[in-house]
Design an enzyme around this catalytic site. Sequence first.
Site, PDB file in Angstrom:
ATOM      1  N   VAL A  94      87.643  -5.136  -3.592  1.00  0.00           N
ATOM      2  CA  VAL A  94      88.454  -5.934  -2.684  1.00  0.00           C
ATOM      3  C   VAL A  94      88.365  -5.380  -1.263  1.00  0.00           C
ATOM      4  O   VAL A  94      88.965  -5.927  -0.346  1.00  0.00           O
ATOM      5  CB  VAL A  94      89.909  -6.018  -3.188  1.00  0.00           C
ATOM      6  CG1 VAL A  94      89.959  -6.830  -4.481  1.00  0.00           C
ATOM      7  CG2 VAL A  94      90.518  -4.635  -3.441  1.00  0.00           C
ATOM      8  N   HIS A 110      86.904 -10.691  -7.285  1.00  0.00           N
ATOM      9  CA  HIS A 110      88.302 -10.304  -7.513  1.00  0.00           C
ATOM     10  C   HIS A 110      89.164 -10.425  -6.266  1.00  0.00           C
ATOM     11  O   HIS A 110      90.236  -9.837  -6.199  1.00  0.00           O
ATOM     12  CB  HIS A 110      88.380  -8.874  -8.060  1.00  0.00           C
ATOM     13  CG  HIS A 110      87.893  -8.758  -9.475  1.00  0.00           C
ATOM     14  ND1 HIS A 110      87.588  -7.558 -10.072  1.00  0.00           N
ATOM     15  CD2 HIS A 110      87.657  -9.702 -10.417  1.00  0.00           C
ATOM     16  CE1 HIS A 110      87.184  -7.771 -11.326  1.00  0.00           C
ATOM     17  NE2 HIS A 110      87.200  -9.064 -11.549  1.00  0.00           N
ATOM     18  N   CYS A 140     100.844 -24.997   4.746  1.00  0.00           N
ATOM     19  CA  CYS A 140     101.912 -25.876   4.224  1.00  0.00           C
ATOM     20  C   CYS A 140     103.303 -25.448   4.687  1.00  0.00           C
ATOM     21  O   CYS A 140     104.276 -26.160   4.453  1.00  0.00           O
ATOM     22  CB  CYS A 140     101.859 -25.898   2.694  1.00  0.00           C
ATOM     23  SG  CYS A 140     102.338 -24.350   1.913  1.00  0.00           S
TER      24      CYS A 140
HETATM   25  P1  NAD Z   1      86.509   1.749 -12.000  1.00  0.00           P
HETATM   26  O1  NAD Z   1      87.328   2.628 -11.105  1.00  0.00           O
HETATM   27  O2  NAD Z   1      87.077   1.332 -13.296  1.00  0.00           O
HETATM   28  O3  NAD Z   1      85.133   2.477 -12.288  1.00  0.00           O
HETATM   29  C1  NAD Z   1      84.433   3.085 -11.252  1.00  0.00           C
HETATM   30  C2  NAD Z   1      83.134   3.633 -11.815  1.00  0.00           C
HETATM   31  O4  NAD Z   1      82.377   4.151 -10.724  1.00  0.00           O
HETATM   32  C3  NAD Z   1      83.315   4.750 -12.828  1.00  0.00           C
HETATM   33  O5  NAD Z   1      82.510   4.470 -13.958  1.00  0.00           O
HETATM   34  C4  NAD Z   1      82.816   5.997 -12.092  1.00  0.00           C
HETATM   35  O6  NAD Z   1      82.126   6.884 -12.941  1.00  0.00           O
HETATM   36  C5  NAD Z   1      81.843   5.407 -11.092  1.00  0.00           C
HETATM   37  N1  NAD Z   1      81.696   6.183  -9.865  1.00  0.00           N
HETATM   38  C6  NAD Z   1      82.614   6.962  -9.252  1.00  0.00           C
HETATM   39  N2  NAD Z   1      82.085   7.513  -8.144  1.00  0.00           N
HETATM   40  C7  NAD Z   1      80.812   7.063  -8.065  1.00  0.00           C
HETATM   41  C8  NAD Z   1      79.751   7.290  -7.148  1.00  0.00           C
HETATM   42  N3  NAD Z   1      79.888   8.080  -6.073  1.00  0.00           N
HETATM   43  N4  NAD Z   1      78.556   6.675  -7.371  1.00  0.00           N
HETATM   44  C9  NAD Z   1      78.390   5.872  -8.459  1.00  0.00           C
HETATM   45  N5  NAD Z   1      79.371   5.645  -9.360  1.00  0.00           N
HETATM   46  C10 NAD Z   1      80.561   6.227  -9.162  1.00  0.00           C
HETATM   47  O7  NAD Z   1      86.053   0.520 -11.099  1.00  0.00           O
HETATM   48  P2  NAD Z   1      85.693  -0.945 -11.482  1.00  0.00           P
HETATM   49  O8  NAD Z   1      84.868  -1.002 -12.701  1.00  0.00           O
HETATM   50  O9  NAD Z   1      85.181  -1.568 -10.232  1.00  0.00           O
HETATM   51  O10 NAD Z   1      87.171  -1.515 -11.813  1.00  0.00           O
HETATM   52  C11 NAD Z   1      87.494  -2.702 -11.465  1.00  0.00           C
HETATM   53  C12 NAD Z   1      88.679  -2.994 -10.524  1.00  0.00           C
HETATM   54  O11 NAD Z   1      89.187  -2.072  -9.581  1.00  0.00           O
HETATM   55  C13 NAD Z   1      88.143  -4.089  -9.667  1.00  0.00           C
HETATM   56  O12 NAD Z   1      88.721  -5.247 -10.150  1.00  0.00           O
HETATM   57  C14 NAD Z   1      88.584  -3.847  -8.237  1.00  0.00           C
HETATM   58  O13 NAD Z   1      89.169  -4.993  -7.685  1.00  0.00           O
HETATM   59  C15 NAD Z   1      89.550  -2.736  -8.340  1.00  0.00           C
HETATM   60  N6  NAD Z   1      89.399  -1.734  -7.269  1.00  0.00           N
HETATM   61  C16 NAD Z   1      88.710  -1.965  -6.125  1.00  0.00           C
HETATM   62  C17 NAD Z   1      88.531  -0.961  -5.177  1.00  0.00           C
HETATM   63  C18 NAD Z   1      87.771  -1.270  -3.919  1.00  0.00           C
HETATM   64  O14 NAD Z   1      87.742  -2.416  -3.499  1.00  0.00           O
HETATM   65  N7  NAD Z   1      87.126  -0.274  -3.298  1.00  0.00           N
HETATM   66  C19 NAD Z   1      89.041   0.300  -5.413  1.00  0.00           C
HETATM   67  C20 NAD Z   1      89.755   0.530  -6.610  1.00  0.00           C
HETATM   68  C21 NAD Z   1      89.927  -0.495  -7.525  1.00  0.00           C
HETATM   69 ZN    ZN Z   2     100.357 -23.075   1.797  1.00  0.00          ZN
END
Ligand code: NAD
Ligand code: ZN
Length: 233
Positions: A94, A110, A140
């Site tokens: 996000v 998302h 609205c």
């Molecule tokens: P998650 O946190 O569940 O998983 C993150 C993964 O990235 C892990 O498997 C971890 O091992 C790996 N990782 C960590 N550091 C890394 C690096 N330097 N290089 C490569 N891999 C690395 O995240 P997800 O699967 O995206 O979970 C989904 C939800 O979290 C999404 O729906 C999202 O909207 C939300 N979210 C978004 C943000 C953002 O926008 N930056 C941050 C936190 C959560």
């Molecule tokens: Zn509206």
Amino acid sequence: MDRDIRNIVILTGAGISAESGLATFRGPDGLWEGHRVEDVCTPVALARNPALVHRFYDERRAKLGGVKPNPAHEALAALDAAWPGELLLVTQNVDDLHERAGAKRLIHMHGELRSALCAACGKAVSWTASLPPETACTGCGKSRLRPDIVFFGEMPYEMDAIDDAIRRADLFVSIGTSGAVYPAAGFVQTARHVGARTLELNLDPSAGSFYFDESRMGPASVLVPQLVRELLA
Ligand code: NAD
Ligand code: ZN
């Protein structure tokens, strides 16, 4: 890359933004910035405690001002600019680091921190300030603006376009995602089904690692530029 690749779909998750300084979803403590997911990421939580949920995303939105894209975002933007075939970047993130790096063919499945959504009329507007509950919609006029975040139990954006792209893909790459959140975690299975080559780049093996033809483990800032060099070679 050892075979003719024309169409590419790349799924990214919180891991690609970790080296920019944004916390991943489930930290070592199982929390997102100290909060249980159920308390900040469901429609029930928003209805029960709008002040807490709005404040949580206000903090995440404010944090974007102090971070910048890292070499992984930059490499994907360069690939997007140079790749002659179809390419779709699907992010679960996000944050806005892909677009700030210059990526154009991008879907935020998302939602986006820098967007507000009217729960009454469905209009989304760009939003960079804080978003107190009861903020009026400019469309609205009703006081129903909420963070434009797809909560658990809600339908992710542009699923048809994503599915179409995966069905045409020759290569599906998953970067920095734990593979725990569906439907994104299931994209690799569709990709396999249509015969695409599947590649995972992650810090450690994800929940769905065994679905991928190849898994490369390491930081995204190293692995992604390396992959882009291979694809553009
Ligand atoms: P998650 O946190 O569940 O998983 C993150 C993964 O990235 C892990 O498997 C971890 O091992 C790996 N990782 C960590 N550091 C890394 C690096 N330097 N290089 C490569 N891999 C690395 O995240 P997800 O699967 O995206 O979970 C989904 C939800 O979290 C999404 O729906 C999202 O909207 C939300 N979210 C978004 C943000 C953002 O926008 N930056 C941050 C936190 C959560
Ligand atoms: Zn509206």
